[in-house]
Design a protein around this motif. Structure first.
Motif, PDB file in Angstrom:
ATOM      1  N   LEU A 164       0.834  -1.198   0.000  1.00  0.00           N
ATOM      2  CA  LEU A 164       0.000   0.000   0.000  1.00  0.00           C
ATOM      3  C   LEU A 164       0.873   1.255   0.000  1.00  0.00           C
ATOM      4  N   ASN A 165       0.310   2.346  -0.465  1.00  0.00           N
ATOM      5  CA  ASN A 165       0.998   3.636  -0.455  1.00  0.00           C
ATOM      6  C   ASN A 165       0.903   4.192   0.965  1.00  0.00           C
ATOM      7  N   ALA A 166       1.752   3.684   1.854  1.00  0.00           N
ATOM      8  CA  ALA A 166       1.625   3.973   3.283  1.00  0.00           C
ATOM      9  C   ALA A 166       2.859   4.647   3.856  1.00  0.00           C
ATOM     10  N   GLU A 167       2.591   5.590   4.727  1.00  0.00           N
ATOM     11  CA  GLU A 167       3.631   6.251   5.515  1.00  0.00           C
ATOM     12  C   GLU A 167       3.414   5.815   6.962  1.00  0.00           C
ATOM     13  N   VAL A 168       4.485   5.444   7.637  1.00  0.00           N
ATOM     14  CA  VAL A 168       4.395   5.017   9.026  1.00  0.00           C
ATOM     15  C   VAL A 168       4.966   6.116   9.914  1.00  0.00           C
ATOM     16  N   VAL A 169       4.187   6.511  10.925  1.00  0.00           N
ATOM     17  CA  VAL A 169       4.673   7.469  11.919  1.00  0.00           C
ATOM     18  C   VAL A 169       4.629   6.794  13.282  1.00  0.00           C
ATOM     19  N   GLU A 170       5.674   7.004  14.051  1.00  0.00           N
ATOM     20  CA  GLU A 170       5.741   6.407  15.386  1.00  0.00           C
ATOM     21  C   GLU A 170       5.078   7.347  16.382  1.00  0.00           C
ATOM     22  N   GLY A 171       4.216   6.798  17.240  1.00  0.00           N
ATOM     23  CA  GLY A 171       3.551   7.627  18.239  1.00  0.00           C
ATOM     24  C   GLY A 171       2.526   6.840  19.016  1.00  0.00           C
ATOM     25  N   THR A 172       1.847   7.543  19.922  1.00  0.00           N
ATOM     26  CA  THR A 172       0.812   6.914  20.744  1.00  0.00           C
ATOM     27  C   THR A 172      -0.395   7.838  20.865  1.00  0.00           C
ATOM     28  N   LEU A 173      -1.516   7.255  21.264  1.00  0.00           N
ATOM     29  CA  LEU A 173      -2.714   8.042  21.520  1.00  0.00           C
ATOM     30  C   LEU A 173      -2.594   8.841  22.814  1.00  0.00           C
ATOM     31  N   ASP A 174      -1.532   8.599  23.578  1.00  0.00           N
ATOM     32  CA  ASP A 174      -1.275   9.373  24.790  1.00  0.00           C
ATOM     33  C   ASP A 174      -0.756  10.762  24.470  1.00  0.00           C
ATOM     34  N   SER A 175      -0.265  10.960  23.274  1.00  0.00           N
ATOM     35  CA  SER A 175       0.411  12.201  22.910  1.00  0.00           C
ATOM     36  C   SER A 175      -0.392  13.008  21.888  1.00  0.00           C
ATOM     37  N   GLU A 176      -0.805  14.178  22.296  1.00  0.00           N
ATOM     38  CA  GLU A 176      -1.532  15.055  21.384  1.00  0.00           C
ATOM     39  C   GLU A 176      -0.641  15.448  20.206  1.00  0.00           C
ATOM     40  N   THR A 177       0.645  15.622  20.453  1.00  0.00           N
ATOM     41  CA  THR A 177       1.591  15.958  19.383  1.00  0.00           C
ATOM     42  C   THR A 177       1.642  14.852  18.337  1.00  0.00           C
ATOM     43  N   ASP A 178       1.696  13.588  18.794  1.00  0.00           N
ATOM     44  CA  ASP A 178       1.722  12.453  17.872  1.00  0.00           C
ATOM     45  C   ASP A 178       0.440  12.379  17.054  1.00  0.00           C
ATOM     46  N   ILE A 179      -0.678  12.627  17.710  1.00  0.00           N
ATOM     47  CA  ILE A 179      -1.960  12.565  17.006  1.00  0.00           C
ATOM     48  C   ILE A 179      -2.055  13.670  15.961  1.00  0.00           C
TER      49      ILE A 179
END
Length: 105
Positions: free
Chosen positions: A46-61
């Motif tokens: 798939l044409n996918a980009e992976v970002v590392e993060g968690t739902l705990d972090s507003e910045t990641d979201i």
């Protein structure tokens, strides 16, 4: 662009399979806790980009949702998590906050 959480879990893998089966050709951005577990995304083609993060972090979201047209969460919590993880209550609250941010996008 479709922005997705929970993509490396049980439900998320079914979701990837459905995207492949239905020949989804749009952009996909997936947030994962650890990039090491994102092999299923790369293998999907798939044409996918992976970002590392968690739902705990507003910045990641916010990073996940930047430029996204459709937010989607495959993240599922169940009662057995509470027994396995003492911090379930705090994490669950943070996940709810994360879901609200996704829904508001």
């Amino acid at each position: 662009m479709l922005a997705v959480t929970g993509i490396t879990g049980h439900t998320g893998r079914y979701f990837i399979n459905e995207l492949v089966k239905n020949r989804y050709s749009g952009q996909l951005r997936c947030m994962v806790r650890t990039v090491d577990k994102a092999g299923c995304i790369a293998e999907s083609g798939l044409n996918a980009e992976v970002v590392e993060g968690t739902l705990d972090s507003e910045t990641d979201i916010r990073k996940l949702l930047s430029g996204a047209d459709i937010p989607l969460s495959n993240k599922i919590q169940n009662n057995s998590c509470r027994q396995r993880h003492p911090s379930f209550g705090r994490r669950f609250f943070n996940c709810i906050h994360g879901f609200r941010l996704l829904a508001a996008a």
